[in-house]
Design an enzyme around this catalytic site. Structure first.
Site, PDB file in Angstrom:
ATOM      1  N   ASP B   8     -16.332 -37.050  54.745  1.00  0.00           N
ATOM      2  CA  ASP B   8     -14.923 -37.536  54.541  1.00  0.00           C
ATOM      3  C   ASP B   8     -14.260 -36.151  54.008  1.00  0.00           C
ATOM      4  OD1 ASP B   8     -12.799 -38.484  52.986  1.00  0.00           O
ATOM      5  OD2 ASP B   8     -14.061 -39.111  51.363  1.00  0.00           O
ATOM      6  N   LYS B  70      -4.605 -31.586  55.318  1.00  0.00           N
ATOM      7  CA  LYS B  70      -4.683 -32.670  55.868  1.00  0.00           C
ATOM      8  C   LYS B  70      -3.343 -33.410  56.063  1.00  0.00           C
ATOM      9  CE  LYS B  70      -7.355 -37.017  55.487  1.00  0.00           C
ATOM     10  NZ  LYS B  70      -8.169 -37.739  54.664  1.00  0.00           N
ATOM     11  N   GLU B 171     -11.138 -44.454  56.972  1.00  0.00           N
ATOM     12  CA  GLU B 171     -11.549 -44.272  55.365  1.00  0.00           C
ATOM     13  C   GLU B 171     -11.840 -45.704  54.827  1.00  0.00           C
ATOM     14  OE1 GLU B 171      -8.720 -41.538  54.377  1.00  0.00           O
ATOM     15  OE2 GLU B 171      -9.676 -39.954  55.155  1.00  0.00           O
ATOM     16  N   ASP B 193      -7.153 -48.119  49.193  1.00  0.00           N
ATOM     17  CA  ASP B 193      -7.664 -46.661  49.163  1.00  0.00           C
ATOM     18  C   ASP B 193      -6.563 -45.611  48.879  1.00  0.00           C
ATOM     19  OD1 ASP B 193      -8.552 -43.894  49.832  1.00  0.00           O
ATOM     20  OD2 ASP B 193      -9.457 -44.628  51.832  1.00  0.00           O
TER      21      ASP B 193
END
Lengths: 462, 609
Positions: B8, B70, B171, B193
């Site tokens: 992850d 990211k 994810e 999420d």
């Protein structure tokens, strides 16, 4: 509506505008032929609906494997023969089975059963089950099967989409059976004549030698009528095939009773007359039956059956002008009924975004109803949306405008078709015409503005 | 069978997991923590730091510490998100040679995938340490709403880190895999999420027989914990300005301290109603007075500051349920993922919206990595009956004449899938047509993401609109898009595989991979040296402690004097080897050193001396 050879050609041409994938498949289409494309469950070239009989099949849903193994199965991949066969077989029939058949569930299944079937089949045809295995040409096949399974699941698990699909399924079946029935009139007529001759033969054996008819005799009034009737029938009904050779009553030969061979001849002649009489009688009664059936069918709103019966009757009695006219009339009714069916089918396809199919169905509807502005307008719209021939779209839209110049929608669609063809100026002019018809409602206004923008952009680029 | 790790790669924290004997397990890092900050720093000495140690020095080395890389991965220099990041980041963001984004640290410029690769490499090392075997295959997760360019850039990062990325998965989907792993009942769940940088919502169906089917997914790739922090920072900066008339944003170090403090305050407010932000000597005034920041922030204040952010999440949930054609009461369970879901306000809003308390059975920080590991194991191991049916989060299409976007594959289509459409030429005698492959939801092609382009040539000459070209889009199970175009009349056909552009060329990725490998060799060597050094120094310290005593005892004999001088020589040699950072030389001396140590111990222990 006749599905004569010309029409089939047209089907074929539009069939290519289908939205799935092609068959890298030579067994059916012949080596080197252009790759054929089929729409999902579109009864087309090879498609015969095998409707409800499969619903009793086991969940595996798949027919027993074909008896001979095509060479494709020899390909060296990481799959055993059984699996290869299963993939190959299902892939080949993908367009011929309904969603129910594909998932192997009865048409009355509950949502849960459909889901269960999908969850059982999906892993088998999901490429991840063969992760990093060599699948060769089987990979695209597996993916195509998976895609179709998913579509079937998505449609059948949504209440609305399923209801629509069900009625669509029924409608396509119905449309097909009408179209089939209409195209089978020829064959039926031939069969009837054959049957009548046999019956007559049983009553009075046909003479050994057919007498020579005087071919040079001037046409009788009846014959002229028959030709006229045939000409009339030839219009938009579609032409019947060559008439079965019927021994029409020849002019009676001079009767001579003296000679003993003459007497023999006379006997044969008498036999022949009886044969002809029996035949004529049978024919008359058959025609009457068909007419009766046809009129009954009309009462029941079954125009296909009526049209079919009339066609057979008209075929049997080509000289009966009144019958020919009635036949023509019923044919038109049937064509219109079929067009209504196609309109329904098209509406479903349109809602599903299956524009290519909608375009085909609307086109058929428009052909069945040459004076229906809406059918033409929709046909044009669907053709543009499907990315089909812009020329054809323009033709349909033009006809729609011609039929209903007061309808802004027709003008807007024509403008859309012009844009698709790259004719910015014509599109703008057409949008102006739409405005000239009268004030537009909000939705039309928005569409018109959007199209105008597109047209301007087009103009700038061009 | 080679094992596959699941990673992850988060905006703020990363986590690695593996399936061991059918049990998905999180692999702890060297410090024993299960998550590692996704931070990379270069020290003054040019040393690379990753994870906790990078985070610890972030305040003093703010300009050379990268966090939240990211948020930049796979984005174009010209994108508004990058413009936004330039304003807030303490590190220097520069334009790359392909319109991509690069990060300048010390005297070197790094691509974003390179930075992410540093984190991935670290995660890989943790796994190798833990499993005592080399690892080369991984499943890496990305936000569901990432586009193909961002996914490709993440794949590149994996490759640079020396990993064969066998699959990129979403994810929330990964979280659902971990949630549903081993469960047999059929359920429809929503995964909410909210991570450090991105928000995703996915609605899935867990079917019998290990089938996980994603029904719909949506999100926002620029909505996450970082944005909540930013609101607190704004609030603190504004308050400070009002009080002292000084703008803290002018000072990078102050900003970094604020960032840390804001994050800490936000976390504390998840369990407390009030917390104090206390940053002494944060800046000096124009009169050179030291100024201190000291403010109390309450949970209510925070909730007020971030209200719209939470609302945005809920709006996206609403839209997603509509897309999935589901009613709220058809959702059997709501799974919370990501650190931000610890915020009470978020939990409350989720509960209000779905009308049920969210599930607390999964660990919000670890569940995604666990799911990635599960997917990895399922792909590699044939005996594992588990299939993930995922969807494409964005519509795919091409640009047509007049800059219109013509959609071919709609959003939320289960992959693999394929669709085709027929297009015609737009000019007379046009012999070539350019096909621009795009991703996005806007009608206007310019607003969508360009994935690739190719040219179909050799069309026959004809008036416009007469040549019909059929364009077929295909997304295979690896998420790779291929597009083919065919002239319907001539059968002329051309196709491409659309490799989304990560902003890096193949050669660049290759070079970066080599550089990363070299670094790894150095890193391994320095690890080896470090181990040897510590061991040697321990012995040296002990020997030195005993030295006076031993010298005293054995000095009388020649033999003793000889031994003492020998011991001195050995100590010198070892010290030299350590000074030269020569791991091999240190190891070479280890045996003699150990012998000396034993002898000294023996002498000291001898009774009556």
């Amino acid at each position: 509506m006749d599905v004569g050879p010309r029409q089939k050609q047209a089907f074929f041409a539009t069939q290519r505008v289908k939205n799935t994938r092609w068959y890298p498949f030579t067994r059916e289409t012949g080596a080197g032929s252009p790759l054929l494309r089929h729409g999902p469950f579109q009864p087309g070239i090879s498609g015969k609906l095998r409707a409800p009989d499969l619903s009793i099949m086991a969940p595996s849903s798949l027919r027993p494997p074909s008896l001979h193994d095509p060479p494709e199965l020899l390909e060296e991949v990481d799959l055993d023969l059984e699996r290869k066969r299963r993939i190959f077989d299902l892939y080949a029939r993908l367009d011929d089975v309904s969603y129910y058949e594909l998932l192997g569930v009865p048409e009355v299944s509950e949502k849960k059963v459909i889901k269960g079937a999908y969850y059982k089949l999906a892993p088998e045809f999901h490429p991840d089950s063969y992760f990093r295995k060599n699948l060769g040409t089987f990979k695209p096949k597996i993916e195509a099967i998976f895609t179709r399974l998913t579509l079937a699941h998505d449609v059948l698990t949504s209440r609305q989409r399923r209801a629509e699909y069900d009625s669509y399924l029924e409608q396509t079946l119905q449309n097909r059976s009408i179209a089939d029935a209409l195209s089978h009139a020829d064959a039926e007529a031939r069969a009837v004549v054959e049957q009548i001759e046999q019956t007559a033969r049983a009553i009075a054996p046909a003479p050994l030698q057919a007498p020579v008819p005087s071919s040079r005799a001037p046409l009788s009034i009846d014959e002229r009528r028959a030709i006229l009737a045939r000409k009339l029938a030839g219009g938009n009904i579609g032409r019947l095939g060559p008439r079965p050779k019927m021994e029409s009553t020849p002019p009676p030969p001079p009767v001579q009773v003296n000679d003993s061979p003459e007497a023999k001849r006379a006997a044969a002649e008498a036999l022949r007359v009886r044969f002809e009489a029996a035949k004529a009688e049978a024919l008359r009664s058959r025609i009457a039956t068909y007419r009766r059936n046809a009129e009954e069918a009309i009462v029941q709103n079954d125009y296909a059956k009526a049209a079919n019966a009339y066609r057979v009757a008209a075929h049997l009695a080509p000289e009966d002008v009144e019958l020919q006219n009635r036949c023509e009339e019923v044919q038109r009714l049937a064509a219109s009924a079929l067009a209504a069916g196609y309109l329904k089918q098209a509406a479903y396809e349109e809602r599903e975004g299956r524009w290519a199919e909608a375009s085909l169905s609307y086109t058929r509807a428009a052909e069945g109803r040459p004076d229906d502005a809406v059918a033409h307008e929709r046909a044009a719209n669907a053709t543009v949306r499907a990315g089909g021939s812009a020329r054809r779209a323009i033709e349909y839209a033009r006809r729609a405008v011609e039929l209903d110049p007061k309808n802004p929608e027709c003008h807007i669609t024509l403008a859309r078709a012009f844009i698709a063809a790259g004719f910015a100026v014509s599109a703008i002019a057409e949008l102006d015409r739409a405005l000239a018809v009268g004030p537009l409602d909000a939705q039309h206004k928005a569409t018109a503005n959007e199209l105008r923008e597109q047209a301007h952009r087009l103009q700038k680029l061009g | 069978m080679e094992r596959v790790i699941g990673i992850d790669l988060g905006t703020t924290n990363s986590c690695v997991a593996i399936v061991e004997e059918s049990v998905p397990t999180v692999i702890p890092n060297r410090g024993g923590y299960k998550t590692t900050p996704s931070m990379v720093a270069i020290t003054e000495a040019g040393k690379r730091l990753v994870g906790h140690i990078a985070k610890r020095q972030a305040i003093t080395n703010a300009e050379n510490t990268v966090h939240a890389a990211k948020r930049l991965i796979g984005r174009k220099w010209s994108s508004p998100q990058v413009k936004n990041a330039i304003l807030t980041a303490a590190y220097k963001i520069v334009e790359g040679p392909h319109g991509d984004v690069r990060i300048h640290l010390r005297d070197k410029t790094y691509s974003v995938p390179e930075i992410s690769a540093m984190v991935l490499q670290e995660m890989k090392l943790f796994a190798e340490d833990y499993l005592s075997e080399p690892i080369s295959k991984a499943v890496i997760t990305v936000p569901a709403y990432f586009n193909d360019n961002q996914r490709q850039a993440t794949k590149d990062a994996g490759q640079i880190a020396g990993l064969d990325v066998i699959r990129i998965i979403n994810e929330p989907t990964a979280a659902a895999l971990a949630y549903g792993y081993g469960k047999t009942e059929e359920k429809t769940i929503a995964v909410f999420d909210l991570g450090g940088g991105t928000f995703d919502i996915s609605v899935l169906e867990i079917g019998s027989g290990g089938v996980f089917r994603v029904i719909a997914t949506a999100g926002d790739t620029f909505l996450g914990g970082e944005d909540f922090d930013a609101r607190i920072i704004d609030w603190l900066v504004q308050g400070f300005k009002d009080q002292y008339g000084v703008d803290l944003r002018q000072d990078r170090m102050a900003l970094q301290r604020l960032k840390d403090a804001a994050e800490k305050a936000k976390c504390e407010l998840s369990s407390q109603n009030e917390t104090e932000v206390n940053l002494p000597f944060i800046i000096s005034s124009s009169r050179n007075e030291a100024l201190h920041l000291q403010r109390t922030i309450s949970r209510t204040t925070l909730e007020g500051l971030c209200e719209d952010l939470v609302e945005r999440c809920i709006d996206i949930c609403k839209q997603t349920l509509e897309d999935a054609r589901l009613e709220r009461d058809e959702i059997d369970d709501v799974v919370l993922v990501g650190g931000m879901t610890r915020m009470p306000k978020v939990q409350e809003s989720v509960q209000d919206f779905f009308g049920r308390p969210p599930n607390k059975g999964v660990h919000p920080d670890e569940v995604v990595a666990l799911g990635a590991a599960i997917q990895g194991a399922a792909l590699i191991d044939d005996s594992k009956q588990m299939i993930l049916l995922d969807v494409t989060p964005h519509a795919l299409g091409i640009m047509t004449y007049g800059s219109n976007f013509e959609e071919l594959i709609p959003q939320n289509t289960t992959v693999p899938t394929s669709r085709s459409k027929i297009f015609t030429t737009s000019r007379d005698n046009q012999t070539a047509v350019k096909i621009l492959v795009m991703q996005g939801e806007s009608q206007n092609a310019a607003e969508n993401e360009l994935l690739g382009e190719f040219i179909l040539t050799g069309l026959r000459r004809a008036p416009k609109g007469q040549v019909e070209i059929e364009v077929t889009f295909e997304i295979n199970s690896d998420g790779i898009v291929s597009v083919s175009a065919r002239d319907l009349e001539t059968g002329q056909q051309q196709s491409i595989q659309v490799t989304a552009s990560s902003g890096l060329t193949k050669e660049e990725v290759g070079q970066m991979m080599e550089a990363a490998k070299e670094y790894l060799v150095d890193r391994r060597a320095s690890d080896a040296f470090e181990g040897a050094r510590q061991e040697a120094e321990k012995l040296i310290t002990e020997i030195e402690r005993m030295f006076p005593q031993v010298e005293h005892i054995v000095a009388a004999s020649d033999f003793g004097r000889d031994a003492i001088s020998k011991a001195r020589t050995i100590l010198d040699r070892v010290r030299q080897a350590i000074g030269k950072k020569d791991a091999a030389a240190v190891k070479e001396q280890m045996e003699s050193l150990a012998r000396t140590h034993r002898m000294f111990k023996g002498v000291v222990a001898r009774p009556n001396g």
